[in-house]
Design an enzyme around this catalytic site. Structure first.
Site, PDB file in Angstrom:
ATOM      1  N   ASP A  46       0.820  -1.216   0.000  1.00 51.68           N
ATOM      2  CA  ASP A  46       0.000   0.000   0.000  1.00 51.68           C
ATOM      3  C   ASP A  46       0.851   1.262   0.000  1.00 51.68           C
ATOM      4  O   ASP A  46       0.363   2.346   0.296  1.00 51.68           O
ATOM      5  CB  ASP A  46      -0.948   0.005   1.199  1.00 51.68           C
ATOM      6  CG  ASP A  46      -0.201   0.030   2.532  1.00 51.68           C
ATOM      7  OD1 ASP A  46       1.038  -0.125   2.511  1.00 51.68           O
ATOM      8  OD2 ASP A  46      -0.856   0.214   3.579  1.00 51.68           O
ATOM      9  N   GLU A  48       3.199   2.088   2.013  1.00 54.53           N
ATOM     10  CA  GLU A  48       3.690   2.456   3.349  1.00 54.53           C
ATOM     11  C   GLU A  48       5.187   2.178   3.425  1.00 54.53           C
ATOM     12  O   GLU A  48       5.662   1.138   2.979  1.00 54.53           O
ATOM     13  CB  GLU A  48       2.936   1.626   4.384  1.00 54.53           C
ATOM     14  CG  GLU A  48       3.139   2.045   5.815  1.00 54.53           C
ATOM     15  CD  GLU A  48       2.271   1.234   6.752  1.00 54.53           C
ATOM     16  OE1 GLU A  48       2.829   0.549   7.636  1.00 54.53           O
ATOM     17  OE2 GLU A  48       1.028   1.267   6.582  1.00 54.53           O
ATOM     18  N   ARG A 105      10.376  26.547  -1.602  1.00 54.79           N
ATOM     19  CA  ARG A 105       9.753  27.679  -2.294  1.00 54.79           C
ATOM     20  C   ARG A 105       8.516  28.194  -1.562  1.00 54.79           C
ATOM     21  O   ARG A 105       8.024  29.276  -1.862  1.00 54.79           O
ATOM     22  CB  ARG A 105       9.392  27.271  -3.728  1.00 54.79           C
ATOM     23  CG  ARG A 105      10.604  27.197  -4.644  1.00 54.79           C
ATOM     24  CD  ARG A 105      10.249  26.684  -6.027  1.00 54.79           C
ATOM     25  NE  ARG A 105      10.125  25.231  -6.059  1.00 54.79           N
ATOM     26  CZ  ARG A 105       9.889  24.525  -7.159  1.00 54.79           C
ATOM     27  NH1 ARG A 105       9.752  25.150  -8.325  1.00 54.79           N
ATOM     28  NH2 ARG A 105       9.795  23.214  -7.113  1.00 54.79           N
ATOM     29  N   ASP A 181      15.994  37.311 -12.165  1.00 60.51           N
ATOM     30  CA  ASP A 181      15.003  38.189 -11.533  1.00 60.51           C
ATOM     31  C   ASP A 181      15.693  38.972 -10.424  1.00 60.51           C
ATOM     32  O   ASP A 181      16.841  38.696 -10.055  1.00 60.51           O
ATOM     33  CB  ASP A 181      13.812  37.397 -10.991  1.00 60.51           C
ATOM     34  CG  ASP A 181      14.237  36.231 -10.112  1.00 60.51           C
ATOM     35  OD1 ASP A 181      15.126  36.414  -9.250  1.00 60.51           O
ATOM     36  OD2 ASP A 181      13.685  35.132 -10.282  1.00 60.51           O
ATOM     37  N   LYS A 204      11.283  40.698 -15.025  1.00 56.90           N
ATOM     38  CA  LYS A 204      10.082  40.009 -15.507  1.00 56.90           C
ATOM     39  C   LYS A 204       8.834  40.793 -15.101  1.00 56.90           C
ATOM     40  O   LYS A 204       8.709  41.225 -13.967  1.00 56.90           O
ATOM     41  CB  LYS A 204       9.995  38.603 -14.911  1.00 56.90           C
ATOM     42  CG  LYS A 204      11.081  37.660 -15.393  1.00 56.90           C
ATOM     43  CD  LYS A 204      10.909  36.277 -14.805  1.00 56.90           C
ATOM     44  CE  LYS A 204      11.158  36.261 -13.301  1.00 56.90           C
ATOM     45  NZ  LYS A 204      11.211  34.891 -12.755  1.00 56.90           N
ATOM     46  N   ASP A 230      20.936  30.791 -11.124  1.00 57.95           N
ATOM     47  CA  ASP A 230      19.749  30.653 -10.286  1.00 57.95           C
ATOM     48  C   ASP A 230      19.898  29.399  -9.434  1.00 57.95           C
ATOM     49  O   ASP A 230      20.825  28.602  -9.652  1.00 57.95           O
ATOM     50  CB  ASP A 230      18.484  30.576 -11.148  1.00 57.95           C
ATOM     51  CG  ASP A 230      17.257  31.129 -10.435  1.00 57.95           C
ATOM     52  OD1 ASP A 230      17.343  31.397  -9.221  1.00 57.95           O
ATOM     53  OD2 ASP A 230      16.207  31.288 -11.092  1.00 57.95           O
ATOM     54  N   THR A 238      10.726  29.935 -18.021  1.00 58.05           N
ATOM     55  CA  THR A 238      11.260  31.284 -17.787  1.00 58.05           C
ATOM     56  C   THR A 238      12.734  31.359 -18.162  1.00 58.05           C
ATOM     57  O   THR A 238      13.195  32.346 -18.744  1.00 58.05           O
ATOM     58  CB  THR A 238      11.071  31.678 -16.313  1.00 58.05           C
ATOM     59  OG1 THR A 238       9.677  31.622 -15.985  1.00 58.05           O
ATOM     60  CG2 THR A 238      11.586  33.087 -16.050  1.00 58.05           C
TER      61      THR A 238
END
Length: 339
Positions: A46, A48, A105, A181, A204, A230, A238
């Site tokens: 399952d 687990e 994030r 950015d 942006k 980045d 992007t």
């Protein structure tokens, strides 16, 4: 408390190749065979998660190597269950080596009635019994403050600087570092300072959330070899649009250095079809076969840095020394020529 003789490594299933590389490098450092702890981390029918450790860990200094990358929930749960197994087996200290910290994030409430999931994950890890966290390029450095335990956040910029100086030798005067950015400006400035290059920004403008309506380059990139910096590349939309904008603004070449190559959905195809000459990522997330076979994606190893960081934590010496070129260059000897 028993004397901790050697650091012990254990790995989940998220990035076993990286864990094995760390163990091999540690064997070279210690002058003895260091292998991953004999254990099984598997699932019941399952789904687990079940963990069984076959070796004695009582009084040991344990290091769990497990990024919480895709599938983030499964890999996070694996980490927590491994921690519980070690804690109940009387391990003296448990350090979670998390090359990629998932949920990073979600570090603030950008809108009403939204979670701060990074804080929730930090609470889960601390409550489970982790004593220390070692990670790489947190999306937001304030996440370190979400933990009530020590957090060592390594940076890819020093390694990327070695890579840039090696691969662009003789062309350093033509380089320009670009932040995709305003939020990533500090990260880009760090690399620009290390290689002595000027800095530009891609601004942006969004009409809707998740949709970039317009990009504007702040800075003169005409005749320059641009390096976009980045921490995360997810779908690469992007990033590829920024590369095209820089090319349209007069850049002769565009390369990108991204710490965590999430590269989900159509990302690899986008990068392969883009104007970018190369995308350089680390192996903090286990690369897929598509990533490895992409003609313009190159992978920089993190095992040398993580191995030294683990040894420094174990013997109580400075981890921040790994931010210095003089410290990193011997560690990456064989990959990069002396500067």
């Amino acid at each position: 408390m028993p004397v901790m003789t050697e650091p012990k490594l254990i790995s989940g299933n998220a990035n076993r190749p990286l864990a094995q590389s760390i163990a091999r490098r540690m064997s070279l450092h210690r002058g003895m065979s260091v292998s991953l702890l004999d254990a099984r981390v598997e699932r019941f029918n399952d789904a687990e998660i079940f963990v069984e450790v076959y070796e004695n860990v009582r009084g040991e200094d344990m290091y769990i190597i497990q990024p919480t990358s895709n599938p983030a929930n499964d890999n996070l749960m694996e980490l927590l269950v491994i921690v519980d197994a070690l804690k109940r087996s009387s391990a003296a200290r448990i350090t979670a080596v998390i090359p990629y910290f998932g949920y990073a994030r979600q570090d603030r409430r950008a809108k009403a009635r939204t979670p701060i999931s990074a804080k929730l994950v930090a609470n889960l890890m601390t409550t489970a019994g982790i004593d220390r966290v070692l990670t790489l390029d947190l999306h937001a450095t304030q996440i370190q403050g979400f933990f009530d335990i020590p957090v060592d956040n390594l940076y890819a910029a020093p390694v990327f600087a070695l890579d840039v100086k090696h691969h662009f030798k003789g062309r350093l005067a033509d380089l320009m570092v670009v932040s995709p950015d305003v939020g990533g400006l500090a990260r880009a400035r760090e690399l620009a300072t290390r290689i002595g290059a000027p800095l530009a920004i891609v601004d942006k403008r969004r009409e809707k959330a998740g949709e970039v309506a317009e990009m504007t380059v702040i800075g003169d990139v005409s005749g320059k070899t641009c390096i976009i910096v980045d921490d995360i590349c997810d779908t690469a939309g992007t990033l590829c649009k920024a590369a095209q904008t820089l090319t349209d603004s007069g850049a002769t070449e565009v390369h990108a250095y991204i710490t965590h190559g999430v590269l989900s959905g159509p990302a690899v195809e986008r990068v392969a079809a883009s104007v970018m000459k190369s995308l350089v990522i680390t192996d903090s997330i286990q690369p897929t076969d598509a990533v490895r076979s992409a003609p313009n994606i190159r992978i920089v190893p993190t095992a040398p840095m993580f191995t030294q960081a683990v040894l420094n934590i174990w013997n109580g010496t400075s981890v921040s020394s790994l931010f210095e070129t003089d410290t990193l260059l011997p560690i990456y000897e064989g990959l990069y020529s002396p500067l």
